[in-house]
Design an enzyme around this catalytic site. Structure first.
Site, mmCIF file in Angstrom:
data_model
loop_
_atom_site.group_PDB
_atom_site.id
_atom_site.type_symbol
_atom_site.label_atom_id
_atom_site.label_comp_id
_atom_site.label_asym_id
_atom_site.label_seq_id
_atom_site.Cartn_x
_atom_site.Cartn_y
_atom_site.Cartn_z
ATOM 1 C CE1 TYR A 145 -2.877 15.843 -89.095
ATOM 2 C CE2 TYR A 145 -2.991 13.725 -90.202
ATOM 3 C CZ TYR A 145 -2.509 14.510 -89.186
ATOM 4 O OH TYR A 145 -1.660 13.962 -88.255
ATOM 5 C CE LYS B 270 -0.697 29.021 -79.399
ATOM 6 N NZ LYS B 270 0.009 29.093 -78.119
ATOM 7 C CG ASP C 1 0.638 26.797 -75.576
ATOM 8 O OD1 ASP C 1 -0.581 26.736 -75.319
ATOM 9 O OD2 ASP C 1 1.244 27.886 -75.680
ATOM 10 C CG ASP D 124 -0.885 12.995 -85.311
ATOM 11 O OD1 ASP D 124 -0.962 11.772 -85.096
ATOM 12 O OD2 ASP D 124 0.085 13.532 -85.885
ATOM 13 C CG ASP E 278 2.429 9.831 -81.270
ATOM 14 O OD1 ASP E 278 1.391 9.234 -81.605
ATOM 15 O OD2 ASP E 278 3.511 9.720 -81.880
HETATM 16 C C1 IPM Z 1 -2.210 8.493 -86.393
HETATM 17 C C2 IPM Z 1 -1.046 8.505 -87.357
HETATM 18 C C3 IPM Z 1 -1.523 9.052 -88.688
HETATM 19 C C4 IPM Z 1 -2.040 10.462 -88.454
HETATM 20 C C5 IPM Z 1 -0.454 9.005 -89.802
HETATM 21 C C6 IPM Z 1 0.047 7.610 -90.052
HETATM 22 C C7 IPM Z 1 -0.937 9.643 -91.073
HETATM 23 O O1 IPM Z 1 0.016 9.233 -86.839
HETATM 24 O O2 IPM Z 1 -3.208 7.809 -86.679
HETATM 25 O O3 IPM Z 1 -2.100 9.152 -85.363
HETATM 26 O O4 IPM Z 1 -1.259 11.429 -88.441
HETATM 27 O O5 IPM Z 1 -3.247 10.613 -88.295
HETATM 28 MG MG MG Z 2 -0.275 9.943 -84.887
#
Ligand code: IPM
Ligand code: MG
Length: 290
Positions: free
Chosen positions: A79, A124, A156, A180, A184
């Protein structure tokens, strides 16, 4: 004057998503804030609510009782590493220093000590140099925490294990990009993106924010789930040692779910319709009357 904490909602707009040449993006503001405040430790709990286990795409018996924390490094890695882009080539650098790795692993160990003493370091290391340094540092630190069982898992494999056996995990610690993606995935265990709060902590003012982004398509429709945001407030109180306040917010959230006062994506079939505002108002009333 410094604030003691920031409660943040979300950023993002679809008009930028498919425009690779946009010069400015809303996400840059969020990343700059994380970096400037030195918020290197993003704590993302993945908890399940009994009454919502059927909302997960996974089998009920796999997710019931799943409860782990992902500690995501938030101010390093790809990032923030050197970037380059022209029309023929592009790169992002996954840069990590020992200091950055040590401090985030320490957070991981501290959480593991307060929980079930099981830390999974996700990397990884079979391919990436940055990951090999992570693993080396972790192996050096592990003996300092003899009560904690440390294991090492390739990302993975971790992505697979999370859906195969989510109850395996207690605390997982990983770099920015992997964290990240994995969190999700974690929201699928809980049943909705609208349920996962987080705390971003580090050197300066902590920021409490849901893990979800914005949902511009839902603008004005009053359907977005406010629970991740409300649970972020619980994390804020707990961060400052206000355990009772945090517990009351959590209790109100569970009560709202049990009373079927839920936004559409988690409402029971044929259940009454509630919007973002209704759920918020119900929880406020519950807390005020408690
Ligand atoms: C999160 C989001 C952010 C990230 C985005 C909005 C930049 O997906 O907080 O997980 O990737 O960190
Ligand atoms: Mg995210």
């Amino acid at each position: 004057m410094w604030a003691d904490a920031v409660l943040f909602s979300a950023v993002g707009d679809p008009k930028f998503d498919n425009n690779p040449s946009a010069k400015v993006r809303p996400e840059q503001g969020l990343l700059a804030m994380r970096k400037k405040l030195g918020l290197y430790a993003n704590v993302r709990p993945v908890e399940t609510f009994d009454c919502l286990v059927h909302k997960s795409p996974l089998k009920e018996e796999l997710v019931r009782g799943a409860d782990f924390i992902c500690i995501r490094e938030l101010t390093g890695g790809m990032y923030f590493g050197e970037k380059y882009q022209d029309d023929e080539k592009a790169y992002d650098t996954n840069y990590y220093t020992r200091k950055e790795i040590e401090r985030i692993l320490k957070v991981g160990y501290e959480y593991a000590m307060r929980r079930n003493r099981h830390l999974t370091v996700v990397d990884k290391a079979n391919v990436l140099a940055s990951s090999r340094l992570w693993r080396k540092v972790a192996q050096e630190m592990a003996p300092k925490y003899p009560e904690v069982k440390t294991d090492y898992m390739y990302v993975d494999n971790a992505a697979m294990r999370m859906i195969q056996e989510p109850k395996f995990f207690d605390v997982m610690v990983t770099e920015n990009t992997f964290g990240d993606i994995l969190t999700d995935e974690g929201s699928c265990i809980t049943g909705s993106m609208g349920l996962l709060p987080s705390a971003s902590t580090g050197e300066h003012t902590p920021v409490f924010e849901p893990i979800h982004g914005s949902w511009p398509q839902a603008k004005g429709l009053d359907i977005a789930n406010p629970l991740a945001q409300i649970l972020s407030v619980a994390m804020l109180f707990e961060y400052f040692g206000c355990k009772e306040e945090g517990a009351l917010i959590r209790k109100a959230v569970v009560a709202s779910l049990d009373a079927n006062v839920r936004t559409p994506e988690i409402q029971v079939e044929g259940g009454a319709k509630y919007g973002t505002k209704d759920v918020g108002a119900w929880i406020v009333k519950y807390i005020t009357e408690a």
